[in-house]
Design a protein around this motif. Structure first.
Motif, PDB file in Angstrom:
ATOM      1  N   TYR A   1       2.513   1.812  -3.316  1.00 39.27           N
ATOM      2  CA  TYR A   1       1.544   2.335  -4.287  1.00 39.27           C
ATOM      3  C   TYR A   1       1.410   3.849  -4.124  1.00 39.27           C
ATOM      4  N   THR A   2       1.403   4.313  -2.859  1.00 37.93           N
ATOM      5  CA  THR A   2       1.333   5.754  -2.586  1.00 37.93           C
ATOM      6  C   THR A   2       2.506   6.479  -3.229  1.00 37.93           C
ATOM      7  N   LEU A   3       3.675   5.841  -3.203  1.00 42.91           N
ATOM      8  CA  LEU A   3       4.880   6.486  -3.734  1.00 42.91           C
ATOM      9  C   LEU A   3       5.135   6.120  -5.197  1.00 42.91           C
ATOM     10  N   ALA A   4       4.136   5.498  -5.837  1.00 43.22           N
ATOM     11  CA  ALA A   4       4.230   5.095  -7.252  1.00 43.22           C
ATOM     12  C   ALA A   4       5.382   4.132  -7.503  1.00 43.22           C
ATOM     13  N   ARG A   5       5.723   3.319  -6.512  1.00 44.66           N
ATOM     14  CA  ARG A   5       6.781   2.306  -6.684  1.00 44.66           C
ATOM     15  C   ARG A   5       6.128   0.957  -7.028  1.00 44.66           C
TER      16      ARG A   5
ATOM     17  N   THR B   1       0.830  -1.208   0.000  1.00 45.06           N
ATOM     18  CA  THR B   1       0.000   0.000   0.000  1.00 45.06           C
ATOM     19  C   THR B   1       0.865   1.258   0.000  1.00 45.06           C
ATOM     20  N   HIS B   2       1.898   1.253   0.831  1.00 38.72           N
ATOM     21  CA  HIS B   2       2.756   2.439   0.911  1.00 38.72           C
ATOM     22  C   HIS B   2       3.532   2.630  -0.398  1.00 38.72           C
TER      23      HIS B   2
END
Lengths: 368, 280
Positions: free
Chosen positions: B239-243, B236-237
Motif C-alpha cells: 500500500y505504501t508503494l501504491a501496489r 501494508t508495505h
C-alpha cells in the motif's frame, strides 16, 4: 594417572575457551537500531549492503543474519552487534525509545523533538537527509510548474485542495510558507471559501497516492519517495521540487531525518555511538557522490522500482549546516504555535534547547 | 447423480464468483487506474508465480506461511488456555463466579487496543531472544515469532473459545450428569464420557470462530515494529508503494487460507457431531 591428567587438560582447555568466548561476547554490546523502510534512510541501508566494501572508511557493517543482525566493525574488530528494528514512522520510533526498546535509530526531527519534549531520554547525534520533497499534480493536469500552480490557485472559484501527510512534516511546512510568501491565502478549514488553497491532512504518507489517483485532492505535497512513486505508477507528475520554492535558497537543507541515540546508550557505549555516527556521516558523503548506486541499493532493499529511487533528489548531510539549524528553529516555532510542546521545549528556540535536544560531541569529532 | 445435476451444482458454486470477476473487470476498464483498482489479470499473474519475490519482501507463499505459523502459535496458545478454563468455569459455579466478572472486563477490548501495552511489555522480543538463539536457521524461524504478535493473536482468539467452552459445558443437560452419578460414575468418567462429548460441538464451534478472529488480528499484529514479513506486513508495505495488485493478492491469500482452515472445522463438525442434528 596419565590418562586422568589428559582429561583434566582437555576440560581445562574447553573451560578456558568458554571463558574467553563469554568474555569476548560480553565485551560486545547488543544494540537495537531502528530505521524505516524509506529512501530517507538510504545511507544506513547502503552501509548494510556495502558491508566490507566500506572497510577503507575505517568502520563498516558485517552481516550476521541478513536484513536482521549486523556487527559494527571498527579497525577490523567488531565493537557491537546491531539488531535491526523496522519501525513505520518517526512517532513510532520515538515511542520505542520511550519504552526503552531502541538504542540507536533514524527518524524525523519533529518526532524526536516531540519525544524529547515529553521527557524521553534521547539525543539527536547527526543529520541524515534533506530535500527530495515535491508538489505532485495528476498526470493529466494542465499545470506544469510553480507559477502555473499559483495562477491556478488565484483563478480558481473554490480553494485548491492540496493533501499532506502530517501537520508537522517538512513538505507541509515548506509549501505553506512558500504559498504565504507568494501572497496566496492558505487554510486548513474546509468551510473557509475565501482561501485560495485548502491544505488537507491525509493522515499517512500511504494515503497520498490513492488520494491523488482518486482525485480527492488536486495535488499532494510529500517527501521522497512518494513523488517519485506517484510518477512511476503513472498517477502524477512533479511540478516543483520544494527546495526551489521562493524565497530563493530559503528552503535549502530543510531538516527531515536525524540519527538518534538513547541517553543510556550514549553513557554506556560512547565509543560505539562515535563509530556509528562516523559510519552514517561517511556513508552520507558516499551516497551524495554515488547517487545512482545508492538509489539502486535502496530500491532493492525496500522493493521500490529502480527508476523511482534513482530519480530521488535527496541530499545527505554529513554535518549540520546553518541552514539546517535555521530550518529546525522554524519547526520549533511552528510546533510551539500549534501547542505541540507542553514541557521541556515549550516556548523555546532551537538555540535554547540545544543542550536538551542534541549531543554534538560525536559528529564534531568525525573527520570526513 | 446425473451429469446434468453435477453441472448445475458446479455452476451454482461458480456463478457468483464469475459474476464478481466480470463486474471487477468492467469497473477496472471504466476506471483505468491500477492504483484504485488493478485488473483481474494483474492480480492473477501474482498467483501464477507465487514463489516470485514481491517488492523485496519475499514471495507470496513465504509470507503466507510465516503468517500461518504466527496465527497458529497465538491461536494454539489461546485454545490450550481457554478450553480447560472454559470447562472449569462451566462446570464449577465457584470458578465461574470467581473469574467471570474479571474476564468479562477484558472481553470488549479490541485486540488492537492492546498494542501500546503489548509494546511496553514485550517490546520487539521474539521466541529467538526468549530462548537465547542468536544465529542460524533456528534464529531465522524463531525471530519471526515476536511475542507481541503472538499475544495480539492470542487475545483475539481467546474469548470466542472461552465463551463457547463455558456455554458448551453449561448447556449439558443435568439429567445426563445426575443419571451418570446415580449409576456410580466418578468425576473423571463424567468428564470424559458425558461432559466433553456433549460440550464438544460448542467448543469446536468456538475454536472455529476463534481461528477466524485470529486471522483478523493478523494484519494488526504484523504492523507492530520489528516485523518485515508476513502477508499482513506485505499488504501494508505494498500500500505504501501504491501496489494495489499486491494488496489485493494478499487479501485473497488471507481469505483462501482462512476458508481452508474453516473447511477443516466444518468437516470435523460434519463427521463427528452428526448426532447434534438428531437431538434437535
Amino acid at each position: 594417572m596419565m590418562k586422568n591428567s589428559k582429561w583434566a587438560l582437555l576440560i581445562l582447555f574447553f573451560a578456558a575457551l568458554f571463558l574467553v568466548h563469554t568474555a569476548w561476547a560480553a565485551e560486545i554490546p547488543n544494540l537495537k537500531v531502528g530505521y524505516i523502510f524509506t529512501t530517507h534512510h538510504t545511507p544506513f541501508m547502503v552501509a548494510l549492503q556495502k558491508g566490507e566494501a566500506f572497510k577503507s572508511m575505517g568502520v563498516y557493517l558485517r552481516p550476521v543474519v541478513a536484513k536482521d543482525k549486523y556487527e559494527l566493525v571498527s579497525n577490523g574488530k567488531p565493537i557491537a552487534t546491531l539488531q535491526l528494528i523496522v519501525a513505520k514512522s518517526g512517532a513510532e520510533t520515538a515511542s520505542l525509545f520511550a519504552r526503552n526498546q531502541l538504542d540507536l535509530a533514524m527518524a524525523s526531527v519533529t518526532a524526536i523533538m516531540a519525544g524529547v519534549d515529553k521527557g524521553t531520554p534521547m539525543k539527536i547525534l547527526s543529520p541524515l537527509q534533506t530535500e527530495g520533497m515535491g508538489l505532485v499534480v495528476p498526470k493529466d493536469s494542465q499545470l506544469k510548474d510553480w507559477n502555473a500552480f499559483l495562477a491556478h490557485a488565484k483563478k480558481a472559484k473554490k480553494p485548491v485542495k492540496v493533501g499532506y501527510h502530517s501537520p508537522t512534516s517538512a513538505p507541509k511546512i515548506v509549501l505553506e510558507g512558500a504559498l504565504k510568501s507568494s501572497g496566496i491565502r492558505v487554510t486548513e478549514d474546509p468551510t473557509n471559501m475565501s482561501a485560495q488553497v485548502l491544505l488537507v491532512d491525509l493522515k499517512e504518507t500511504t494515503n497520498m497516492i490513492p488520494a491523488l489517483a482518486s482525485k480527492q485532492v488536486e495535488a499532494i505535497v510529500g517527501p521522497s519517495p512518494f513523488p517519485e512513486v506517484a510518477v512511476s505508477r503513472g498517477v502524477g507528475k512533479i511540478i516543483v521540487d520544494l527546495r526551489d520554492l521562493p524565497p530563493k535558497g530559503y528552503w535549502h537543507d530543510f531538516p527531515c531525518c536525524v540519527t538518534v541515540a538513547s541517553e543510556q546508550t550514549i553513557a554506556k557505549h560512547p565509543d560505539v555511538v562515535q563509530k556509528f555516527v562516523e559510519l552514517i556521516a561517511k556513508t552520507n558523503a558516499w551516497c551524495n557522490k554515488h547517487r545512482i548506486e545508492a538509489g539502486t541499493l535502496t530500491a532493492e532493499w525496500i522493493g521500490l522500482p529502480a527508476d523511482t529511487a534513482k530519480a530521488s533528489k535527496l541530499v545527505f548531510l554529513p554535518k549540520f549546516t546553518k541552514s539546517w539549524m535555521h530550518g529546525a528553529d522554524k519547526y520549533m516555532t511552528i510546533l510551539n504555535s500549534m501547542g505541540n510542546f507542553t514541557s521541556r521545549l515549550k516556548g523555546k528556540t532551537i538555540n535554547e534547547v540545544k543542550p536538551v535536544l542534541f549531543d554534538l560531541r560525536f559528529i564534531d569529532k568525525v573527520k570526513l | 447423480m446425473g451429469f446434468q445435476s453435477i453441472l448445475v451444482r458446479i455452476g451454482a458454486y461458480l456463478l457468483i464468483p464469475v459474476l464478481f470477476l466480470v463486474l471487477w473487470g468492467a469497473i477496472d476498464r471504466q476506471l483505468d487506474n491500477e492504483v484504485i483498482l488493478p485488473g483481474v489479470g494483474q492480480v492473477a499473474a501474482l498467483f501464477l508465480q507465487p514463489t516470485e519475490s514481491l517488492i523485496a519482501m519475499g514471495s507470496l507463499v513465504t509470507n503466507v506461511v510465516i503468517s500461518l505459523v504466527r496465527v497458529l502459535a497465538g491461536y494454539l496458545l489461546a485454545v490450550c488456555l481457554a478450553i480447560p478454563l472454559g470447562i472449569l468455569m462451566g462446570y464449577y459455579g465457584t470458578v465461574y463466579r470467581l473469574l467471570n466478572g474479571f474476564l468479562a472486563l477484558f472481553r470488549p477490548i479490541p485486540p488492537l487496543a492492546w498494542v501500546p501495552l503489548v509494546l511496553a511489555w514485550f517490546g520487539v522480543a521474539s521466541l529467538a531472544s526468549m530462548f537465547g538463539v542468536e544465529e542460524g536457521k533456528a534464529y531465522l524461524y524463531l525471530n519471526n515469532l515476536k511475542l507481541s504478535m503472538i499475544f495480539i493473536i492470542f487475545i483475539g482468539a481467546f474469548y470466542p473459545v472461552l465463551t463457547s467452552a463455558i456455554h458448551g459445558v453449561m448447556g449439558v443437560r443435568s439429567t445426563l450428569l445426575d443419571s451418570a452419578r446415580v449409576l456410580g460414575a466418578g468425576e473423571w468418567d463424567i468428564f470424559r464420557k458425558i461432559l466433553l462429548p456433549a460440550a464438544a460441538p460448542s467448543i469446536v464451534n468456538g475454536m472455529r470462530i476463534g481461528l477466524g478472529v485470529a486471522w483478523m488480528c493478523l494484519v494488526s499484529a504484523e504492523m507492530l515494529p520489528g516485523s518485515i514479513s508476513g502477508v499482513g506486513y506485505l499488504i501494508t508495505h505494498a500500500y505504501t508503494l501504491a501496489r494495489t495488485d499486491i494488496v489485493i493478492a494478499g487479501m485473497i491469500s488471507i481469505g483462501i487460507v482462512g476458508a481452508v482452515l474453516d473447511l477443516f472445522f466444518r468437516l470435523i463438525e460434519d463427521r463427528k457431531f452428526v448426532w447434534t442434528r438428531l437431538t434437535r
